[in-house]
Design a protein around this motif. Sequence first.
Motif, PDB file in Angstrom:
ATOM      1  N   MET A 211     -14.120  22.872 103.674  1.00  0.00           N
ATOM      2  CA  MET A 211     -14.151  21.973 102.519  1.00  0.00           C
ATOM      3  C   MET A 211     -12.811  21.960 101.792  1.00  0.00           C
ATOM      4  SD  MET A 211     -18.057  22.613 101.218  1.00  0.00           S
ATOM      5  CE  MET A 211     -18.132  21.163 100.214  1.00  0.00           C
ATOM      6  N   VAL A 212     -12.126  23.107 101.746  1.00  0.00           N
ATOM      7  CA  VAL A 212     -10.788  23.144 101.136  1.00  0.00           C
ATOM      8  C   VAL A 212      -9.807  22.296 101.944  1.00  0.00           C
ATOM      9  CG1 VAL A 212      -8.815  24.670 100.701  1.00  0.00           C
ATOM     10  CG2 VAL A 212     -11.104  25.370  99.991  1.00  0.00           C
ATOM     11  N   SER A 213     -10.052  22.223 103.258  1.00  0.00           N
ATOM     12  CA  SER A 213      -9.177  21.427 104.125  1.00  0.00           C
ATOM     13  C   SER A 213      -9.471  19.935 104.028  1.00  0.00           C
ATOM     14  CB  SER A 213      -9.328  21.879 105.576  1.00  0.00           C
ATOM     15  OG  SER A 213      -9.021  23.246 105.695  1.00  0.00           O
ATOM     16  N   GLY A 214     -10.411  19.555 103.174  1.00  0.00           N
ATOM     17  CA  GLY A 214     -10.676  18.139 102.964  1.00  0.00           C
ATOM     18  C   GLY A 214     -11.922  17.605 103.650  1.00  0.00           C
TER      19      GLY A 214
ATOM     20  N   SER B  84     -15.724  16.651 104.199  1.00  0.00           N
ATOM     21  CA  SER B  84     -16.868  16.386 103.327  1.00  0.00           C
ATOM     22  C   SER B  84     -17.994  17.356 103.686  1.00  0.00           C
ATOM     23  CB  SER B  84     -17.342  14.950 103.507  1.00  0.00           C
ATOM     24  OG  SER B  84     -17.823  14.774 104.827  1.00  0.00           O
ATOM     25  N   ARG B  85     -19.057  17.376 102.843  1.00  0.00           N
ATOM     26  CA  ARG B  85     -20.164  18.279 103.145  1.00  0.00           C
ATOM     27  C   ARG B  85     -20.844  17.906 104.465  1.00  0.00           C
ATOM     28  NH1 ARG B  85     -22.586  22.230 100.656  1.00  0.00           N
ATOM     29  NH2 ARG B  85     -21.411  21.948  98.737  1.00  0.00           N
ATOM     30  N   ILE B  86     -20.944  16.587 104.707  1.00  0.00           N
ATOM     31  CA  ILE B  86     -21.584  16.154 105.963  1.00  0.00           C
ATOM     32  C   ILE B  86     -20.738  16.580 107.159  1.00  0.00           C
ATOM     33  CG2 ILE B  86     -22.258  14.124 107.313  1.00  0.00           C
ATOM     34  CD1 ILE B  86     -23.005  12.757 104.702  1.00  0.00           C
ATOM     35  N   SER B  87     -19.404  16.388 107.047  1.00  0.00           N
ATOM     36  CA  SER B  87     -18.522  16.810 108.157  1.00  0.00           C
ATOM     37  C   SER B  87     -18.579  18.321 108.359  1.00  0.00           C
ATOM     38  CB  SER B  87     -17.085  16.382 107.871  1.00  0.00           C
ATOM     39  OG  SER B  87     -16.992  14.989 107.807  1.00  0.00           O
ATOM     40  N   THR B  88     -18.672  19.056 107.252  1.00  0.00           N
ATOM     41  CA  THR B  88     -18.760  20.520 107.357  1.00  0.00           C
ATOM     42  C   THR B  88     -20.025  20.925 108.127  1.00  0.00           C
ATOM     43  OG1 THR B  88     -17.616  20.717 105.238  1.00  0.00           O
ATOM     44  CG2 THR B  88     -18.768  22.667 106.050  1.00  0.00           C
ATOM     45  N   TRP B  89     -21.119  20.249 107.805  1.00  0.00           N
ATOM     46  CA  TRP B  89     -22.358  20.560 108.527  1.00  0.00           C
ATOM     47  C   TRP B  89     -22.244  20.198 110.009  1.00  0.00           C
ATOM     48  CZ3 TRP B  89     -27.124  22.699 107.922  1.00  0.00           C
ATOM     49  CH2 TRP B  89     -27.397  23.256 106.664  1.00  0.00           C
ATOM     50  N   ARG B  90     -21.641  19.029 110.264  1.00  0.00           N
ATOM     51  CA  ARG B  90     -21.591  18.552 111.650  1.00  0.00           C
ATOM     52  C   ARG B  90     -20.613  19.342 112.502  1.00  0.00           C
ATOM     53  NH1 ARG B  90     -18.664  14.424 113.866  1.00  0.00           N
ATOM     54  NH2 ARG B  90     -17.855  13.823 111.815  1.00  0.00           N
ATOM     55  N   LYS B  91     -19.480  19.755 111.914  1.00  0.00           N
ATOM     56  CA  LYS B  91     -18.430  20.382 112.718  1.00  0.00           C
ATOM     57  C   LYS B  91     -18.378  21.905 112.601  1.00  0.00           C
ATOM     58  CE  LYS B  91     -15.389  16.367 112.615  1.00  0.00           C
ATOM     59  NZ  LYS B  91     -14.069  15.827 112.210  1.00  0.00           N
ATOM     60  N   VAL B  92     -19.004  22.462 111.549  1.00  0.00           N
ATOM     61  CA  VAL B  92     -18.902  23.914 111.351  1.00  0.00           C
ATOM     62  C   VAL B  92     -20.277  24.583 111.426  1.00  0.00           C
ATOM     63  CG1 VAL B  92     -18.180  25.746 109.760  1.00  0.00           C
ATOM     64  CG2 VAL B  92     -16.837  23.638 109.934  1.00  0.00           C
TER      65      VAL B  92
ATOM     66  N   ARG C  90     -26.336  28.721  98.442  1.00  0.00           N
ATOM     67  CA  ARG C  90     -24.969  28.211  98.511  1.00  0.00           C
ATOM     68  C   ARG C  90     -24.851  26.830  97.872  1.00  0.00           C
ATOM     69  NH1 ARG C  90     -23.073  30.156 104.607  1.00  0.00           N
ATOM     70  NH2 ARG C  90     -24.309  32.070 104.610  1.00  0.00           N
ATOM     71  N   ILE C  91     -25.984  26.179  97.655  1.00  0.00           N
ATOM     72  CA  ILE C  91     -25.979  24.853  97.023  1.00  0.00           C
ATOM     73  C   ILE C  91     -26.803  24.937  95.738  1.00  0.00           C
ATOM     74  CG2 ILE C  91     -26.599  22.423  97.280  1.00  0.00           C
ATOM     75  CD1 ILE C  91     -26.323  22.760 100.288  1.00  0.00           C
ATOM     76  N   GLN C  92     -26.129  24.751  94.598  1.00  0.00           N
ATOM     77  CA  GLN C  92     -26.819  24.764  93.307  1.00  0.00           C
ATOM     78  C   GLN C  92     -27.187  23.325  92.946  1.00  0.00           C
ATOM     79  OE1 GLN C  92     -27.494  27.653  91.852  1.00  0.00           O
ATOM     80  NE2 GLN C  92     -26.291  28.869  93.312  1.00  0.00           N
TER      81      GLN C  92
END
Length: 568
Positions: free
Chosen positions: A184-187, A189-197, A293-295
Amino acid sequence: MQQTMKSRQLEEGGHTALRKLPAIIGMLILIFFFLLPIVRLIIMSFTSGESLSVSAYSEVLRESVTWKTLWNTIYIVLGSTVLSMILGITMAAIMAYTDVRGKSAMQLFIYLPFIIPSYITTLAWVQFFSSSGPLGRLPEWLMPNLYSVGGIIFVLGISHYPLVYLMTVQVFRRIPRDAELAAMVSGASRISTWRKVILPMALPGICSGGLLAFLSNLDNFGVPAFLGIPANIRVLSTYIYEQVIGYGPSAFSRAAVLSVLLGIVAAAATLIQVWLLRRSKVTETTVPDNEPRIQLRPSRRKILQTVLWIFLLSTSLVPFFAMGTVSLVQAYGIDLTWENLSLENYRYILFEDEKVIRSLSNSLLLGLITAFVCLIFGTIFAYYRSHKQGRFPKVLEAIITMPYALPGTVLALCIILMWMQPLPGWYPGVYGTPAILLIAYITRFFVLQFRGSYTAFSQLDARMEEAARTNGTNLITRWRQILLPLILPGVLSGALLVLLTSLTELTVSSMLWSSGAETVGVIIFSFEQAGYSTYSTAFSSLIVLAILLGGIAYLVLQRKWSQRGKKA
């Protein structure tokens, strides 16, 4: 001098052989009970009369009904597995990452559809959508038809999504928080983070849960039997059952061929899982991170909690209440009013129909003996496995896993073929008696006890036992004073799982039961097949009540044991 050395070598060789003797005897027993039945099934599929032949394969594969049944099986199992994975992964992600309230209570309701036998769940859903159920006043076109392919997929998917949840939620919690933050620091999005990480790192748990759900859907007999047979929808598990009870001249050979096809489907799914895991290249995990992790904003959290509770109550409790109401009316199809309220169905099954009491007695006795045998020998094998590495122990572990990995109908046929004549000229006469049910239960559920006990041993510090051995403590004392107090909760959990699974088993029992050896699942299935829905729902309601009370008693005992351990 040379003669002395030679005699010493012979003596050492004799001692080595004696030390290996228990392992060799154990291996022969495991091969006889666990592996030989499967070998006999494969041989039977290539047998015609007294000679080896592929005529049974040729005959079965030429029939259009075989291919239609195979297609139905693959379509239904894939559809229900996809539904299980969507529900299981979604629930696991919410429970692992968000700050919704009441997670402990929610988890109990998530596990409920899996704890209760699927054929009872099927009955509950049938009553829920029936004309006398809570939705009975809706227009007919709004009511789903459960006696269809879609209905079978729905009930199987709802029954087995807890497996996906169970295997996935801990994996989500073990994904390092830093990996998400870095993305997420690298830019991203939350959806991309879920899909790629997140999803790639969670792939081992998702694949394991998906495979378990696939095999459970493939193995399931109760749901397609209750919903598919009345609608003339066959899957392989019910088609094998029809072949065996048909008692034709080639019934066993045809059933053996269909069983091999079913085994091939299960093996193909396992290979696909292995292939996916190799491609994932995920090896790193951390200790579970149980902090959210999600408030969520309070308003969104309340909406999410409301949606979750509606889903959990409508999939866990409401169908069973609908089933309970049917068991309290005088006749099937009439509304539950004070005038129609009656306990006559309960009085009949408990005091008039002797088969019901006999089935309860049979299931309880079979379950207790199965749990006791598995508890003793499964724990001994787990102790051996936890102390021995190498290829030989792994091969033994694979052998005891095979009967559980096979679909229940296939295993039942293996047991029949094996125990009609286990060795040339030996006819033990167990076929058609309760003994064959006991053999089948032990063979199938042994691995459940082994896994529970092995997990308990793997959590021990080996240095404790080593220190006791160095101080001269013998094996019995080490077990009584060190091992048993520490492994007991895990071992008893495995035994309880074996007992509950044996008590309500239907798939294997439906092909092995005989007059006087009826089980709970067989009697409920017989009531429903004969059209006595009020009796089947009354009996099922009692079983659900007993399971819930047993579960509560176990949780209370487990909590007291834990408090006792803390005080000690």
